[in-house]
Structures are given as C-alpha cells and as structure tokens.
Write a protein that holds these residues in place. Structure first.
Motif, PDB file in Angstrom:
ATOM      1  N   ARG A  53     -49.989 -48.092  29.518  1.00  0.00           N
ATOM      2  CA  ARG A  53     -50.076 -48.537  28.385  1.00  0.00           C
ATOM      3  C   ARG A  53     -49.434 -47.509  27.163  1.00  0.00           C
ATOM      4  N   GLU A 105     -45.841 -47.931  27.218  1.00  0.00           N
ATOM      5  CA  GLU A 105     -45.255 -49.014  26.446  1.00  0.00           C
ATOM      6  C   GLU A 105     -45.179 -48.969  25.240  1.00  0.00           C
ATOM      7  N   ALA A 106     -46.321 -48.203  24.618  1.00  0.00           N
ATOM      8  CA  ALA A 106     -46.273 -47.890  23.096  1.00  0.00           C
ATOM      9  C   ALA A 106     -45.163 -47.168  22.633  1.00  0.00           C
ATOM     10  N   ASP A 130     -63.813 -52.028  25.915  1.00  0.00           N
ATOM     11  CA  ASP A 130     -62.491 -52.199  25.437  1.00  0.00           C
ATOM     12  C   ASP A 130     -62.515 -52.907  23.968  1.00  0.00           C
ATOM     13  N   THR A 162     -50.275 -52.738  20.728  1.00  0.00           N
ATOM     14  CA  THR A 162     -49.224 -51.613  20.693  1.00  0.00           C
ATOM     15  C   THR A 162     -47.943 -52.256  19.759  1.00  0.00           C
ATOM     16  N   HIS A 217     -55.738 -47.791  22.335  1.00  0.00           N
ATOM     17  CA  HIS A 217     -56.742 -48.945  22.031  1.00  0.00           C
ATOM     18  C   HIS A 217     -56.106 -49.793  20.986  1.00  0.00           C
ATOM     19  N   ARG A 243     -54.475 -47.701  33.958  1.00  0.00           N
ATOM     20  CA  ARG A 243     -53.762 -48.378  32.792  1.00  0.00           C
ATOM     21  C   ARG A 243     -53.299 -47.394  31.794  1.00  0.00           C
ATOM     22  N   TYR A 244     -53.662 -46.088  31.763  1.00  0.00           N
ATOM     23  CA  TYR A 244     -53.582 -45.406  30.611  1.00  0.00           C
ATOM     24  C   TYR A 244     -52.086 -44.999  30.757  1.00  0.00           C
ATOM     25  N   TYR A 286     -56.052 -42.856  24.733  1.00  0.00           N
ATOM     26  CA  TYR A 286     -55.786 -44.046  25.356  1.00  0.00           C
ATOM     27  C   TYR A 286     -55.408 -45.030  24.129  1.00  0.00           C
TER      28      TYR A 286
END
Length: 496
Positions: free
Chosen positions: A407, A410-411, A303, A381, A378, A403-404, A376
C-alpha cells in the motif's frame, strides 16, 4: 553532513555505561550493600572496619535517597542490604560484649551471599533497561530554543465531544534556532512545560502501552538540550518549517531528539498534540484531556476508525500551518514573527502521524515535502501526491502487516514527484521516536540499532532529504539514503 560516520566497536559498551543512569547516592548505596556482603569473606582483621564503613555508607545513602526520592530500581539493593545487615553486624556486636564472634558456616553463608549480591545486581540492570533518557547533543551550528502555544480553530467543531459549542484546540511545541544561552541555564523538561505535566504525560504514555507507570518514572526527570523561550538566533534569516504529527496515542514531545537536531541545523519544527488522540494533553488552563481512541479488536472496523482519525489529524496539520503563516506575518504575536519561511514547509509524522502527513500533503499544496516515519497509509491513496516524499520503514519481518509495504508503494508510485522508500535494517517501529533512549533495548520493542545509532539514523536521513527538497542543496540524495538501508526510488511517469 550527509556522510555516515562509522561507530567504534565499543560503542555499545559506552551506551551501557552511560545508560546506567544512577545518581551518586544510588551508586554509593549499591557499593555499600555489596561491600557489606563481601566483608564476610575478608580476612578477620579487615572485616570490622569494612563492615562498619559499608554500613555507614549504606545508611547515609539511604537517608539521602529517602529525602530526594527513592526510585524503584533501588529496591533490590535495599532488600539485599536489609537481609545482609543483621548477619554482618551481629559478629561485631558479640565482639564488643566479649562473647565469641559468631559466623555462619561457609557452606551456609555462600548461598546467602550469592543471593544478596544477585539481588543487588538487579539494580544496575533495571537502571540500564529503564534509564533517565540522555538526549544526543544537536550537531548543527545553532543552539535550540523551544516554546509551547495553544490554538483554537473557531470554524471547526470538536468531533470527540457532544458539546456543539466546543471547537477544535491543538497544543503545539516549537523547536527553533536560538541564540546561545549563558552557561548554567536550565534546560527544558522532557514531556512537558513543568515536572507535573511531564509526570502526567509519562503515566499516560505508560498506560497507553500497558506498562506500570513506575517503570518509566525516570523519563520525566530528563532534561533536553532546548531552552524554553530562548531568544531566536540573530541575523534575520528565515527558517524552513517542519510540521510533525506523533503516532496513535503519541504526544508532541515524542520525537524531541529529532526535533532538536533539525532545529540545530536551521529548521523550525512544530509538533502537535492531538486532543482525545494523544495519550494526554495538558491545556493552558490546567485541564488534562485523556485519549478517547481505542482499538476495537476488529481489523476492518479499526481500519475505518483509523481513516477518520487520520482525517482529523490532517486537518490539524493544515490549521497549524495557517497559524504559523499568521504568526510569521505578525497577525499573531510571537518571537518568530518574520522568521518563518512558510514558503518552504515539510509535513512529517510517525505511524498514524505519517499517514496524516500524507493526507495533509494531498489536500494542501502549501506543503512542499513529506516525510512518513513508518506510517501505514490510512485513507485514500488518491489524488496523487505532488510533493517529493521520503518514507522510512522498519525492517520487514514475518510479523509485518502484509498490506503495509504494497500500500505504501502504491501511494509513492502514484506521486508526480520523485519519492523514496528506505527500509532500515535493525529498525523497529519505535526506532523512529525517542523510545530507544529510555525503553529496554529489546529488538522486538525498539529495534537493534541501539540508543546512539537510532536517533542518528533517523536524523541523518531526514536531514539529507530536507536539505535537498527545501533548501535545494546539490548532492546525491539517493546515494546518501542507500548507505542506511534498502532504498527504492519512485520516479514520476513523466520523467521515466
């Protein structure tokens, strides 16, 4: 353009037939081999002429193939024919010498015949599973031209090498609206400017996914619908620009079908090779740069590395946009001078390239829209995205990183512009590139949409989004997108 056209039920049959991808000599060798085996079971009077004709066709086809090149899919046919040939010709030889014709007992011949035909049947199956890709015809009003440029950023050191004087260099392929070329004009090679480059890239991509290179030896033989250095379409129109970053280990050409479709509808697509990240990058001087990035097997460490690699890609995208702006203003020479509308720009990417697109948009307000093809997010965000964003994702399964989606959501929720997340049923991670055109149609690999529907869905959804965000054409974008899957719309706080 936004209406989804229903596909006939026999569309998959058409795909299978079209996907066999066998040349006339290969088909003749296959038919000759099968006829050689079948001749044993014909009436006595028919056996000699059928055997002689089948043998002649087989031998002639094998000679032609030995000259033009024998592909691995033909090996089962040649092996089966080699086994059957002595048993087919021996009775004919004994007849000519006056000796009684010898034939194996039926209960011995039947298993051998079935085995030979079964072996030969592996050839069309292999040719269908690993075909020479056939690219869909662009549906827009423009023909498509393509060109390749190489740009070096004098202000940015190359972080993947120890040479302090090395500067970051990127290779960019442009697809653009072009004038129609005369009939018979050679179409652009897939994966490279030359066949040698295409084979280099094809072998590198195969290594990247752990496949033997020979399995995809048909890919560099493919031709696209673009013409290298074709004259730009007339009329003086300025075309919106779409930048594209490929997935980890991916290459600039990995979304050619999508790029050609966009260019046919009046966009200029600029796709990047990221040296030391892309599987193989062939530079203008002939040097080939192989990938240096690799997974460590430790998720936390991977990550962290992905965040760094994403940052490099985002910087590449911003640099290329600056170069395109210079090109449009005539500060760089090229046929697209004065034809690029760098006031209407989308940044896009697949997988890690999608993450890079999100980061580049956060950092550079010159990008007006963002498309993330199953990438994804990375990196951070924040700050919030200020551009409308479309995120296309594969079907969520128990194997999907848990988590994909949270997340990504969220973005998108932090965005100050309307954003869309569309999950497409039947899509896999490789659905969003050219993979379905030449990889085995296994759902776990390329999804279950098929070789025709996969590029159609990706192009239709992204075109609808670009027409709304860059060209500001009226229409029910959410309604159009929702016909292709499960749509979530995220409105900015100030409009709720």
């Amino acid at each position: 353009m936004w209406r989804r056209v229903p596909r006939p039920e026999d569309g998959r049959v058409t795909e299978i037939i079209a996907g066999l991808s066998m040349s006339p000599p290969e088909l003749l060798a296959l038919l000759g081999g099968v006829a050689l085996v079948v001749a044993r079971w014909l009436p006595p009077a028919a056996r000699p002429p059928v055997t002689i004709a089948a043998g002649a066709v087989l031998v002639a086809s094998a000679i032609v193939l030995s000259v033009v090149g024998i592909h691995w899919q033909m090996l089962p046919v040649l092996a089966g024919a080699a086994v059957a040939l002595p048993f087919a010709l021996l009775p004919l030889r004994r007849r000519r010498t006056g000796r009684p014709a010898w034939r194996a007992r039926w209960w011995l011949a039947l298993p051998g015949s079935v085995a030979c035909v079964g072996l030969m049947a592996a050839t069309p199956v292999a040719a269908w599973a690993f075909p020479v890709p056939v690219f869909p015809e662009p549906s827009g009003p423009f023909a498509v031209g393509t060109s390749v440029v190489q740009w070096t950023d004098p202000r940015r050191p190359e972080t993947f090498t120890a040479d302090p004087h090395d500067r970051r260099t990127v290779v960019v392929q442009l697809w653009y609206p072009a004038q129609k070329s005369p009939a018979g004009t050679q179409r652009a090679q897939y994966l490279g400017r030359t066949e040698e480059e295409a084979r280099t890239v094809s072998k590198a991509l195969a290594r990247e996914v752990g496949l033997p290179g020979f399995l995809v030896d048909g890919v560099p033989r493919a031709r696209t619908h673009s013409v290298f250095d074709a004259p730009v379409a007339g009329g003086g129109e300025r075309f919106p620009v779409v930048l594209f970053s490929p997935g980890s280990g991916g290459v600039r050409t990995q979304n050619t079908a999508w790029a050609e479709e966009l260019a046919g509808h009046g966009y200029v697509v600029a796709a990047l090779d990221h040296p030391y990240d892309s599987a193989a990058v062939v530079l203008a001087d002939g040097r080939t740069i192989q990938t240096k990035i690799a997974s460590t097997g430790d998720r936390d460490e991977d990550d962290k590395l992905a965040v760094d690699w994403t940052a490099v890609r985002a910087a590449d995208l911003r640099f290329v946009l600056s170069r395109l702006d210079h090109l449009d203003r005539g500060e760089l020479t090229g046929p697209l001078t004065g034809r690029l509308d760098t006031g209407r720009v989308a940044v896009t990417g697949h997988s890690m390239g999608g993450a890079a697109a999100l980061q580049a948009a956060r950092q550079d307000p010159r990008f007006d829209a963002v498309i993330d093809l199953d990438g994804y997010p990375h990196g951070p965000t924040t700050p919030a995205l200020h551009q409308p964003t479309l995120a296309l994702t594969q079907a969520v399964t128990p194997a999907t990183d848990p988590r994909y989606i949270p997340r990504l959501t969220e973005a998108l929720k932090l965005s100050t512009a309307t954003s869309y997340r569309l999950t497409i049923p039947g899509a896999g991670h490789l659905t969003f590139m050219d993979g379905p055109l030449y990889l085995p149609p296994v759902p776990s690999i390329v999804g279950s949409l098929g070789r025709t529907e996969s590029p159609h869905v990706v192009a239709a959804t992204t075109l609808a989004f670009l027409e709304t965000t860059l060209r500001h054409k009226p229409g029910d974008l959410a309604g159009v997108l929702s016909t292709y899957g499960d749509l979530s719309v995220h409105q900015p706080d100030n409009s709720r």
